[in-house]
Design a protein around this motif. Sequence first.
Motif, PDB file in Angstrom:
ATOM      1  N   ILE A  59      31.568 -99.794  51.898  1.00  0.00           N
ATOM      2  CA  ILE A  59      31.765 -98.816  52.971  1.00  0.00           C
ATOM      3  C   ILE A  59      32.593 -97.629  52.484  1.00  0.00           C
ATOM      4  N   LYS A  60      33.525 -97.866  51.561  1.00  0.00           N
ATOM      5  CA  LYS A  60      34.371 -96.773  51.066  1.00  0.00           C
ATOM      6  C   LYS A  60      33.607 -95.824  50.151  1.00  0.00           C
ATOM      7  N   ASP A  61      32.435 -96.245  49.692  1.00  0.00           N
ATOM      8  CA  ASP A  61      31.635 -95.405  48.791  1.00  0.00           C
ATOM      9  C   ASP A  61      30.526 -94.639  49.514  1.00  0.00           C
TER      10      ASP A  61
ATOM     11  N   ILE B  31      33.901 -96.585  62.348  1.00  0.00           N
ATOM     12  CA  ILE B  31      35.099 -96.663  63.191  1.00  0.00           C
ATOM     13  C   ILE B  31      35.861 -97.957  62.904  1.00  0.00           C
ATOM     14  N   TRP B  32      35.130 -99.063  62.745  1.00  0.00           N
ATOM     15  CA  TRP B  32      35.773-100.346  62.434  1.00  0.00           C
ATOM     16  C   TRP B  32      36.512-100.248  61.100  1.00  0.00           C
ATOM     17  N   ALA B  33      35.872 -99.609  60.116  1.00  0.00           N
ATOM     18  CA  ALA B  33      36.485 -99.472  58.796  1.00  0.00           C
ATOM     19  C   ALA B  33      37.743 -98.605  58.850  1.00  0.00           C
ATOM     20  N   ILE B  34      37.727 -97.561  59.665  1.00  0.00           N
ATOM     21  CA  ILE B  34      38.907 -96.705  59.831  1.00  0.00           C
ATOM     22  C   ILE B  34      40.035 -97.479  60.517  1.00  0.00           C
ATOM     23  N   GLN B  35      39.679 -98.226  61.546  1.00  0.00           N
ATOM     24  CA  GLN B  35      40.681 -98.994  62.287  1.00  0.00           C
ATOM     25  C   GLN B  35      41.333-100.061  61.416  1.00  0.00           C
ATOM     26  N   ASN B  36      40.636-100.500  60.376  1.00  0.00           N
ATOM     27  CA  ASN B  36      41.164-101.527  59.483  1.00  0.00           C
ATOM     28  C   ASN B  36      41.646-100.962  58.146  1.00  0.00           C
ATOM     29  N   ASP B  37      41.916 -99.631  58.142  1.00  0.00           N
ATOM     30  CA  ASP B  37      42.533 -98.954  56.992  1.00  0.00           C
ATOM     31  C   ASP B  37      41.724 -99.051  55.703  1.00  0.00           C
TER      32      ASP B  37
ATOM     33  N   ILE C  13      38.882 -96.906  55.183  1.00  0.00           N
ATOM     34  CA  ILE C  13      38.518 -95.516  54.926  1.00  0.00           C
ATOM     35  C   ILE C  13      39.317 -94.612  55.857  1.00  0.00           C
ATOM     36  N   THR C  14      39.276 -93.321  55.579  1.00  0.00           N
ATOM     37  CA  THR C  14      40.025 -92.385  56.421  1.00  0.00           C
ATOM     38  C   THR C  14      39.134 -91.354  57.103  1.00  0.00           C
ATOM     39  N   LYS C  15      37.890 -91.246  56.650  1.00  0.00           N
ATOM     40  CA  LYS C  15      37.009 -90.217  57.200  1.00  0.00           C
ATOM     41  C   LYS C  15      35.726 -90.841  57.743  1.00  0.00           C
TER      42      LYS C  15
ATOM     43  N   VAL D 251      29.949 -90.020  59.839  1.00  0.00           N
ATOM     44  CA  VAL D 251      28.919 -90.022  60.880  1.00  0.00           C
ATOM     45  C   VAL D 251      29.118 -88.822  61.810  1.00  0.00           C
ATOM     46  N   GLU D 252      30.349 -88.372  61.936  1.00  0.00           N
ATOM     47  CA  GLU D 252      30.631 -87.234  62.810  1.00  0.00           C
ATOM     48  C   GLU D 252      29.920 -85.965  62.345  1.00  0.00           C
ATOM     49  N   TYR D 253      29.588 -85.907  61.053  1.00  0.00           N
ATOM     50  CA  TYR D 253      28.934 -84.724  60.504  1.00  0.00           C
ATOM     51  C   TYR D 253      27.413 -84.883  60.431  1.00  0.00           C
ATOM     52  N   LEU D 254      26.922 -86.025  60.904  1.00  0.00           N
ATOM     53  CA  LEU D 254      25.491 -86.316  60.824  1.00  0.00           C
ATOM     54  C   LEU D 254      24.752 -85.710  62.009  1.00  0.00           C
ATOM     55  N   LYS D 255      23.801 -84.848  61.724  1.00  0.00           N
ATOM     56  CA  LYS D 255      22.989 -84.222  62.766  1.00  0.00           C
ATOM     57  C   LYS D 255      21.569 -84.772  62.679  1.00  0.00           C
ATOM     58  N   ILE D 256      21.129 -85.375  63.755  1.00  0.00           N
ATOM     59  CA  ILE D 256      19.795 -85.977  63.737  1.00  0.00           C
ATOM     60  C   ILE D 256      18.785 -85.155  64.524  1.00  0.00           C
ATOM     61  N   SER D 257      19.240 -84.051  65.098  1.00  0.00           N
ATOM     62  CA  SER D 257      18.339 -83.238  65.918  1.00  0.00           C
ATOM     63  C   SER D 257      17.129 -82.728  65.130  1.00  0.00           C
TER      64      SER D 257
END
Length: 335
Positions: A116-118, A151-157, A159-161, A164-170
């Motif tokens: 997940i970190k990669d 989000i799960w990975a961020i909550q468990n320290d 990853i930090t970023k 998915v927030e930058y993913l545009k599927i339109s």
Amino acid sequence: MRNPNGFGGIVDLGKNRRKRYGVRITDTYTSAQLSKDGIFKQKYKYIGYYTTRKEAIKALAEYNSSSTPINYIDITFSEVWAKWCQKNLPADKKSARYYSYTTAYNKCIDLHNIKIKDIRLDHLENVIVSNKGASKSTLNNIKNVMNFAFIWAIQNDIITKNYVEYLKISDYKEVESHTAFTSDEIQKFWENKMLYMPVLLYIYTGCRPSEITSLTKADVHLDEQYFYIGKAKTKAGIRYVPIADKIKPFFEYYMTKKGKKFFDMTYKELRQFYIDNIPNHTPHDTRSTFVSMMISAGVQEPVVQKIVGHSGGNVTRDVYTQLEIKTLLEAVNKI
């Protein structure tokens, strides 16, 4: 200079190896009682291998600058998803939500074995591209699965970023078009109503597939000829739906089945029924058919919106009265 305790170290594994420098950290300690000299012994865990010592030093420094738990250093997307599912996915494998998210996860197969970190934005975009042409809901579910994992990975320290927030599927969404059933097709269903009962049930209620598959017998009120949908994605979706006279016998039939659930098919089974019997249609086509039939019968649009659970300018979420139920019933009996 000696590294501080707990920092980890670099091991030269020999010049004959392409990646000769191993970076390791202390994982656990052996019991002092098991050691001949009565001293705790370290057990190491390798977190990576590198071609040059400089690369290894950088990797060790980056590892220590993060707060990633040791057990999660190499956790993959697939393993993260499994962790998320343990607490968040319904235990009922026949539910529409379970089916939708599991299907979406399977479409992310290219991510399954990547740590997940990669994973970067490029990886996510490649998954969307590989599913280009899929329905809007399918692509949204794929993005949801990715988002839940990140989000799960961020909550468990780990990853930090959240990429998915930058993913545009339109750019990859296919405009969903539902093909309404023709009058000839509907007549065919009535001629073999025992086989096509599941289809007719949907055509004359205008419900979403998941709304019937999740319906319980306690929600059905045969005497008053309506059923109640108490859970929905939108506020307008929570509603009372009238049972037309012509399909009341179908409701009576399903109410005699064993169990608390009203409908005896899962969404997956319903889709397979269409594949086997009506391959040129999908379960969602019944909803557009209902709307088309109602409008053609002269039923006013606000009434149709209220029945199907669409929010409209004149549709309110007032508590239904018996008079309203009667009005809605009169409306569906026009088709």
